[in-house]
Design a protein around this motif. Sequence first.
Motif, mmCIF file in Angstrom:
data_model
loop_
_atom_site.group_PDB
_atom_site.id
_atom_site.type_symbol
_atom_site.label_atom_id
_atom_site.label_comp_id
_atom_site.label_asym_id
_atom_site.label_seq_id
_atom_site.Cartn_x
_atom_site.Cartn_y
_atom_site.Cartn_z
ATOM 1 N N ALA A 163 0.844 -1.199 0.000
ATOM 2 C CA ALA A 163 0.000 0.000 0.000
ATOM 3 C C ALA A 163 0.878 1.248 0.000
ATOM 4 C CB ALA A 163 -0.911 -0.001 1.223
ATOM 5 N N LEU A 164 0.457 2.246 -0.737
ATOM 6 C CA LEU A 164 1.215 3.495 -0.796
ATOM 7 C C LEU A 164 1.357 4.128 0.584
ATOM 8 C CD1 LEU A 164 -0.232 5.133 -4.046
ATOM 9 C CD2 LEU A 164 2.026 4.090 -3.730
ATOM 10 N N GLU A 165 0.342 3.978 1.409
ATOM 11 C CA GLU A 165 0.382 4.579 2.740
ATOM 12 C C GLU A 165 1.407 3.904 3.657
ATOM 13 O OE1 GLU A 165 -3.156 2.778 5.306
ATOM 14 O OE2 GLU A 165 -3.832 3.397 3.318
ATOM 15 N N ASP A 166 1.923 2.740 3.241
ATOM 16 C CA ASP A 166 2.903 2.023 4.055
ATOM 17 C C ASP A 166 4.342 2.333 3.658
ATOM 18 O OD1 ASP A 166 1.044 0.683 5.654
ATOM 19 O OD2 ASP A 166 0.761 -0.900 4.168
ATOM 20 N N SER A 167 4.542 3.296 2.797
ATOM 21 C CA SER A 167 5.897 3.662 2.381
ATOM 22 C C SER A 167 6.728 4.100 3.585
ATOM 23 C CB SER A 167 5.846 4.799 1.351
ATOM 24 O OG SER A 167 5.170 4.391 0.188
ATOM 25 N N GLY A 168 7.958 3.643 3.628
ATOM 26 C CA GLY A 168 8.860 4.016 4.713
ATOM 27 C C GLY A 168 8.709 3.179 5.958
ATOM 28 N N VAL A 169 7.863 2.134 5.908
ATOM 29 C CA VAL A 169 7.630 1.277 7.077
ATOM 30 C C VAL A 169 8.158 -0.123 6.781
ATOM 31 C CG1 VAL A 169 5.872 0.287 8.609
ATOM 32 C CG2 VAL A 169 5.570 2.594 7.648
ATOM 33 N N ARG A 170 8.810 -0.748 7.778
ATOM 34 C CA ARG A 170 9.227 -2.150 7.630
ATOM 35 C C ARG A 170 8.002 -3.025 7.897
ATOM 36 N NH1 ARG A 170 14.782 -2.812 7.535
ATOM 37 N NH2 ARG A 170 14.640 -4.960 8.228
ATOM 38 N N LEU A 171 7.647 -3.838 6.936
ATOM 39 C CA LEU A 171 6.377 -4.552 6.967
ATOM 40 C C LEU A 171 6.563 -6.062 7.102
ATOM 41 C CD1 LEU A 171 4.834 -2.685 3.903
ATOM 42 C CD2 LEU A 171 4.208 -2.317 6.313
ATOM 43 N N PRO A 172 5.602 -6.738 7.754
ATOM 44 C CA PRO A 172 5.580 -8.199 7.702
ATOM 45 C C PRO A 172 5.503 -8.656 6.243
ATOM 46 C CG PRO A 172 4.030 -7.401 9.347
ATOM 47 C CD PRO A 172 4.502 -6.199 8.581
ATOM 48 N N LEU A 173 6.227 -9.714 5.925
ATOM 49 C CA LEU A 173 6.278 -10.232 4.563
ATOM 50 C C LEU A 173 5.396 -11.470 4.440
ATOM 51 C CD1 LEU A 173 7.537 -10.423 1.695
ATOM 52 C CD2 LEU A 173 9.414 -11.733 2.747
ATOM 53 N N VAL A 174 4.556 -11.499 3.406
ATOM 54 C CA VAL A 174 3.693 -12.643 3.130
ATOM 55 C C VAL A 174 4.043 -13.165 1.739
ATOM 56 C CG1 VAL A 174 1.327 -13.478 2.925
ATOM 57 C CG2 VAL A 174 1.864 -11.637 4.550
ATOM 58 N N ARG B 184 -3.081 -3.877 3.397
ATOM 59 C CA ARG B 184 -2.311 -2.837 4.082
ATOM 60 C C ARG B 184 -1.598 -3.397 5.302
ATOM 61 N NH1 ARG B 184 -6.863 1.432 5.228
ATOM 62 N NH2 ARG B 184 -7.962 -0.538 5.517
ATOM 63 N N ARG B 185 -0.467 -2.759 5.637
ATOM 64 C CA ARG B 185 0.382 -3.137 6.768
ATOM 65 C C ARG B 185 1.087 -4.465 6.542
ATOM 66 N NH1 ARG B 185 -4.215 -2.958 10.847
ATOM 67 N NH2 ARG B 185 -2.753 -4.063 12.211
ATOM 68 N N LEU C 70 13.900 -10.980 -1.250
ATOM 69 C CA LEU C 70 12.944 -10.182 -0.483
ATOM 70 C C LEU C 70 13.531 -9.686 0.833
ATOM 71 C CD1 LEU C 70 9.842 -12.389 -1.234
ATOM 72 C CD2 LEU C 70 10.103 -9.984 -1.927
ATOM 73 N N LEU C 71 14.363 -10.479 1.470
ATOM 74 C CA LEU C 71 14.930 -10.069 2.754
ATOM 75 C C LEU C 71 16.036 -9.036 2.596
ATOM 76 C CD1 LEU C 71 14.935 -13.401 4.790
ATOM 77 C CD2 LEU C 71 13.334 -11.481 4.911
ATOM 78 N N ARG C 72 16.431 -8.744 1.371
ATOM 79 C CA ARG C 72 17.374 -7.648 1.139
ATOM 80 C C ARG C 72 16.677 -6.293 1.138
ATOM 81 N NH1 ARG C 72 21.751 -8.992 -3.594
ATOM 82 N NH2 ARG C 72 22.628 -10.909 -2.707
ATOM 83 N N ARG C 73 15.369 -6.305 0.972
ATOM 84 C CA ARG C 73 14.622 -5.054 0.856
ATOM 85 C C ARG C 73 14.546 -4.350 2.205
ATOM 86 N NH1 ARG C 73 10.189 -5.179 -3.612
ATOM 87 N NH2 ARG C 73 9.271 -3.638 -2.191
ATOM 88 N N THR C 74 14.610 -3.035 2.145
ATOM 89 C CA THR C 74 14.583 -2.252 3.381
ATOM 90 C C THR C 74 13.172 -2.112 3.943
ATOM 91 O OG1 THR C 74 14.417 -0.204 2.093
ATOM 92 C CG2 THR C 74 16.632 -0.955 2.703
ATOM 93 N N ASP C 75 12.145 -2.503 3.170
ATOM 94 C CA ASP C 75 10.769 -2.376 3.664
ATOM 95 C C ASP C 75 10.220 -3.688 4.218
ATOM 96 O OD1 ASP C 75 10.689 -3.641 1.224
ATOM 97 O OD2 ASP C 75 9.131 -2.370 0.341
ATOM 98 N N VAL C 76 11.086 -4.670 4.453
ATOM 99 C CA VAL C 76 10.659 -5.982 4.961
ATOM 100 C C VAL C 76 11.149 -6.174 6.384
ATOM 101 C CG1 VAL C 76 11.009 -8.475 4.725
ATOM 102 C CG2 VAL C 76 10.466 -7.094 2.715
ATOM 103 N N GLY D 129 4.546 -6.714 17.413
ATOM 104 C CA GLY D 129 5.546 -6.005 16.618
ATOM 105 C C GLY D 129 5.093 -5.654 15.220
ATOM 106 N N ALA D 130 3.888 -6.111 14.832
ATOM 107 C CA ALA D 130 3.381 -5.765 13.496
ATOM 108 C C ALA D 130 2.992 -4.298 13.466
ATOM 109 C CB ALA D 130 2.187 -6.649 13.138
ATOM 110 N N PRO D 131 3.113 -3.646 12.306
ATOM 111 C CA PRO D 131 2.763 -2.227 12.225
ATOM 112 C C PRO D 131 1.295 -1.992 12.596
ATOM 113 C CG PRO D 131 3.950 -2.912 10.266
ATOM 114 C CD PRO D 131 3.622 -4.146 11.037
ATOM 115 N N ALA D 132 1.023 -0.967 13.339
ATOM 116 C CA ALA D 132 -0.344 -0.643 13.754
ATOM 117 C C ALA D 132 -0.804 0.624 13.048
ATOM 118 C CB ALA D 132 -0.415 -0.478 15.255
ATOM 119 N N ARG D 133 -2.111 0.734 12.905
ATOM 120 C CA ARG D 133 -2.706 1.956 12.344
ATOM 121 C C ARG D 133 -3.702 2.515 13.352
ATOM 122 N NH1 ARG D 133 0.694 3.021 8.960
ATOM 123 N NH2 ARG D 133 0.691 2.322 6.830
#
Length: 311
Positions: free
Chosen positions: A76-87, A107-108, A154-160, A307-311
């Motif tokens: 989601a665009l709104e999650d930019s800059g956040v380290r997110l759980p990976l599915v 999202r998240r 995927l684990l190299r990405r800074t958003d994971v 530890g998952a991102p909250a909104r």
Amino acid sequence: MRPRRLLGLVALATFAVLGAGGAYLVRDPLPHFLARRSSLDAFAESAPTLDRGYEIQQVRLTATSGLAVELTTRRALEDSGVRLPLVVVLGGHHTGRDAVRLLGDTRRTLVAAVSYPFTGDPRPDAATFLREIPAIRAAFLDTPPALMLALDYLLRRTDVDSAHVEAVGVSLGAPFVSIAGALDTRFTRVWVLHGSGGSFAPLERNMRRTIRFAPLRIAAAALANVIIAGPRLAPERWVPRIAPRPFMMVSAEGDERLPRAAVETLYRSAREPKTLVWMPGRHVHADTATIRQLADIVLARVRAAPGAPAR
């Protein structure tokens, strides 16, 4: 060709494969998995596109072994800059990496849908099926290492968030995710959605739609099972290794594709911690409503994790 003659030919081929080549075809696949996974050699990312408020990006990976893997990410665009759980999702072979486009609210999380590393005709007919057998077998054996290679990227990405990595196998994807989840401890939880244990029983059940003559169907399923290394890839052989990471199953009460006994066999084979959730309805097909219902079950647990991102 008359059914009796066709049955004789299939039975003869079955005995030939089971006798002369069976041991070779069902040898231990672990050395192959490790050799094909090798290491990530290169990746190519497409320019991101936008879809309903989500950023979609296609990626092609290449291993030093030559294994090539295609996947699509969705965030989601709104999650930019956040380290997110990976599915990481592996579904039906026709859907592949396009499965991300069938999902609802993700999202998240960062979702990555992986395609099967299959290079043959995706819809072979009776005349071309035999020609495609080597490619089908290769794809079955290359899919677990493809999932592990995808995780290398995927684990190299800074958003994971590497502490929250979910492996999700849907239908056909269930056994391959079970194997990859067993071998790669970077997956922190493993999901089987509308999947089962066994290899012969699910094959035989699915062949009932096209091969009505039971002896012919049984012989064909036995032959196919050996060709695809089914006895070695049966997920109940692998899921005990997932513990102490959680193993989750979501199964359909009216599943017409999978024998109930095979579903229960897979769950019994897993070690604690494990959970089995029954949902109403039939086996998942390419219907958006069922796919989103399954995704909601998974994502609710992912978002609720500590530890998952909250909104």
